[in-house]
Write a protein that holds these residues in place. Structure first.
Motif, mmCIF file in Angstrom:
data_model
loop_
_atom_site.group_PDB
_atom_site.id
_atom_site.type_symbol
_atom_site.label_atom_id
_atom_site.label_comp_id
_atom_site.label_asym_id
_atom_site.label_seq_id
_atom_site.Cartn_x
_atom_site.Cartn_y
_atom_site.Cartn_z
ATOM 1 N N ARG A 1 -2.297 -11.289 5.698
ATOM 2 C CA ARG A 1 -2.783 -12.417 6.495
ATOM 3 C C ARG A 1 -3.898 -13.165 5.782
ATOM 4 N N ASP A 2 -4.806 -12.430 5.177
ATOM 5 C CA ASP A 2 -5.974 -13.051 4.568
ATOM 6 C C ASP A 2 -5.698 -13.639 3.188
ATOM 7 N N VAL A 3 -4.620 -13.243 2.553
ATOM 8 C CA VAL A 3 -4.344 -13.725 1.192
ATOM 9 C C VAL A 3 -4.102 -15.227 1.181
ATOM 10 N N GLY A 4 -3.258 -15.700 2.087
ATOM 11 C CA GLY A 4 -2.966 -17.130 2.130
ATOM 12 C C GLY A 4 -2.499 -17.632 0.773
ATOM 13 N N ASP A 5 -3.137 -18.715 0.299
ATOM 14 C CA ASP A 5 -2.756 -19.269 -0.997
ATOM 15 C C ASP A 5 -3.799 -18.972 -2.069
ATOM 16 N N LYS A 6 -4.597 -17.922 -1.870
ATOM 17 C CA LYS A 6 -5.636 -17.570 -2.839
ATOM 18 C C LYS A 6 -5.025 -17.085 -4.153
ATOM 19 N N HIS A 7 -5.594 -17.521 -5.252
ATOM 20 C CA HIS A 7 -5.199 -17.034 -6.571
ATOM 21 C C HIS A 7 -6.096 -15.900 -7.038
ATOM 22 N N ARG A 8 -7.268 -15.774 -6.439
ATOM 23 C CA ARG A 8 -8.183 -14.677 -6.726
ATOM 24 C C ARG A 8 -8.448 -13.949 -5.413
ATOM 25 N N CYS A 9 -7.990 -12.711 -5.320
ATOM 26 C CA CYS A 9 -8.148 -11.942 -4.085
ATOM 27 C C CYS A 9 -9.016 -10.717 -4.354
ATOM 28 N N ILE A 10 -10.154 -10.647 -3.671
ATOM 29 C CA ILE A 10 -11.011 -9.468 -3.713
ATOM 30 C C ILE A 10 -10.819 -8.772 -2.374
ATOM 31 N N VAL A 11 -10.089 -7.673 -2.385
ATOM 32 C CA VAL A 11 -9.633 -7.029 -1.156
ATOM 33 C C VAL A 11 -10.601 -5.916 -0.749
ATOM 34 N N LEU A 12 -11.149 -6.025 0.448
ATOM 35 C CA LEU A 12 -12.037 -4.999 0.980
ATOM 36 C C LEU A 12 -11.237 -3.964 1.760
ATOM 37 N N MET A 13 -11.305 -2.713 1.281
ATOM 38 C CA MET A 13 -10.718 -1.570 1.976
ATOM 39 C C MET A 13 -11.751 -0.453 1.968
ATOM 40 N N HIS A 14 -11.442 0.646 2.655
ATOM 41 C CA HIS A 14 -12.396 1.747 2.744
ATOM 42 C C HIS A 14 -11.751 3.069 2.352
ATOM 43 N N ASP A 15 -12.570 3.916 1.745
ATOM 44 C CA ASP A 15 -12.140 5.225 1.275
ATOM 45 C C ASP A 15 -12.940 6.288 2.011
ATOM 46 N N THR A 16 -12.518 6.598 3.223
ATOM 47 C CA THR A 16 -13.219 7.578 4.053
ATOM 48 C C THR A 16 -12.211 8.493 4.737
ATOM 49 N N LYS A 17 -12.718 9.554 5.325
ATOM 50 C CA LYS A 17 -11.850 10.452 6.090
ATOM 51 C C LYS A 17 -11.184 9.713 7.234
ATOM 52 N N ALA A 18 -11.895 8.733 7.809
ATOM 53 C CA ALA A 18 -11.380 8.001 8.968
ATOM 54 C C ALA A 18 -10.372 6.924 8.598
ATOM 55 N N THR A 19 -10.226 6.617 7.319
ATOM 56 C CA THR A 19 -9.321 5.531 6.919
ATOM 57 C C THR A 19 -8.141 6.054 6.095
ATOM 58 N N GLN A 20 -7.571 7.149 6.551
ATOM 59 C CA GLN A 20 -6.388 7.688 5.878
ATOM 60 C C GLN A 20 -5.204 6.727 5.965
ATOM 61 N N ASN A 21 -5.182 5.910 7.010
ATOM 62 C CA ASN A 21 -4.087 4.946 7.129
ATOM 63 C C ASN A 21 -4.165 3.852 6.064
ATOM 64 N N THR A 22 -5.346 3.663 5.499
ATOM 65 C CA THR A 22 -5.464 2.720 4.379
ATOM 66 C C THR A 22 -4.674 3.237 3.191
ATOM 67 N N ALA A 23 -4.809 4.534 2.918
ATOM 68 C CA ALA A 23 -4.024 5.129 1.836
ATOM 69 C C ALA A 23 -2.530 5.029 2.138
ATOM 70 N N ALA A 24 -2.169 5.205 3.402
ATOM 71 C CA ALA A 24 -0.755 5.105 3.781
ATOM 72 C C ALA A 24 -0.226 3.696 3.581
ATOM 73 N N ALA A 25 -1.071 2.686 3.786
ATOM 74 C CA ALA A 25 -0.647 1.294 3.630
ATOM 75 C C ALA A 25 -0.667 0.826 2.182
ATOM 76 N N LEU A 26 -1.413 1.541 1.337
ATOM 77 C CA LEU A 26 -1.658 1.076 -0.025
ATOM 78 C C LEU A 26 -0.402 0.826 -0.860
ATOM 79 N N PRO A 27 0.600 1.700 -0.850
ATOM 80 C CA PRO A 27 1.793 1.416 -1.663
ATOM 81 C C PRO A 27 2.452 0.084 -1.317
ATOM 82 N N ASP A 28 2.556 -0.216 -0.035
ATOM 83 C CA ASP A 28 3.170 -1.477 0.373
ATOM 84 C C ASP A 28 2.284 -2.667 0.004
ATOM 85 N N ILE A 29 0.974 -2.500 0.119
ATOM 86 C CA ILE A 29 0.052 -3.573 -0.272
ATOM 87 C C ILE A 29 0.195 -3.872 -1.760
ATOM 88 N N ILE A 30 0.225 -2.825 -2.558
ATOM 89 C CA ILE A 30 0.359 -3.015 -4.006
ATOM 90 C C ILE A 30 1.676 -3.678 -4.349
#
Length: 264
Positions: free
Chosen positions: A215-244
């Motif tokens: 959603r936030d990418v839009g038409d950006k050519h430079r994307c600095i993506v904020l994510m978190h690496d914590t015990k509470a954000t295991q779903n971020t790791a689960a989403a990471l392959p699809d994001i990449i």
């Protein structure tokens, strides 16, 4: 490699998307708990970064705040499998200090380690500029067993470089003072312009986190993506392959934030 627009000075503000901020309004203040980022870190009214319409190359900078943690190995496994680099803005609070040895693997696999403060305690770090730099020095000391402290010159302010939460503790000018001092001390700070909204509470699903990023990418050519690496954000790791894979399919090159500014 195609010529690229310079981003200006290293400390040029890199904006958070407005939707990311709006999604987090109304969160409670972070005060003394050294638990890493929370809703307030996503509410900073950062300036909008202007894209150069002539820019052709697309680059994405995956960044992870608040690690290392019990989730770090899963994140590193995915990054290794997908063969992409990332930047980790780390802390060394009581709840994650035992995971600091993972930084050896993080650095060995080509990722960038950067500073996010030792305690992530807003009340302590933002009571004065000197308190903030004392906290940074404490973090560098704890990281010195795993990373050369001389290489730790990139940082991300908790809450972003234009956060207002800090005003409660250090006055309305504290972020202006800290940014000026960061430059004087040879540090470079970076915010974000794409937000995963993975630390806003409610434990968003992997699908939701993925959709937030796209959603936030839009038409950006430079994307600095904020994510978190914590015990509470295991779903971020689960989403990471699809994001990449999405960024790969969209033609983005992956890089670390120390390469945000390049010579033409």
């Amino acid at each position: 490699m195609k010529n690229k627009r310079r981003f200006g000075r290293f400390h040029r503000l890199l904006a958070a998307a407005g939707l990311c901020a709006l999604a987090c309004l109304g969160a409670g203040l972070v005060t003394t708990r050294p638990v890493g980022c929370s809703n307030d870190d996503l509410t900073a009214p950062l300036e909008v970064m202007t894209e150069d319409p002539s820019e052709e190359e697309k680059v994405v900078y995956l960044t992870f705040d608040d690690g290392p943690s019990s989730t770090t190995e899963a994140v590193l496994d995915i990054l290794k499998k997908e063969e992409v680099p990332a930047t980790f803005f780390v802390i060394a609070a009581e709840n994650n200090e035992k995971y600091l040895p993972l930084l050896e693997r993080t650095a060995a696999e080509g990722h960038m380690i950067a500073l996010h403060t030792c305690t992530h305690d807003y009340k302590a770090i933002y009571q004065s500029p000197s308190a903030y730099w004392q906290d940074i020095d404490a973090l560098k000391e704890k990281l010195s067993a795993y990373v050369d402290p001389q290489e730790l010159v990139w940082l991300r302010f908790p809450g972003g470089s234009t956060n207002t939460v800090s005003h409660k503790y250090g006055g309305s000018s504290i972020m202006k003072d800290l940014k000026a001092q960061a430059t004087e001390k040879g540090y470079h700070y970076v915010d974000w312009n794409v937000c995963a909204d993975d630390a806003i509470g409610g434990h968003p699903s992997a699908e939701k986190i993925y959709n937030n990023v796209i959603r936030d990418v839009g038409d950006k050519h430079r994307c600095i993506v904020l994510m978190h690496d914590t015990k509470a954000t295991q779903n971020t790791a689960a989403a990471l392959p699809d994001i990449i894979r999405w960024f790969k399919n969209a033609g983005y090159r992956f890089d670390t934030v120390d390469h945000l500014e390049r010579e033409i």
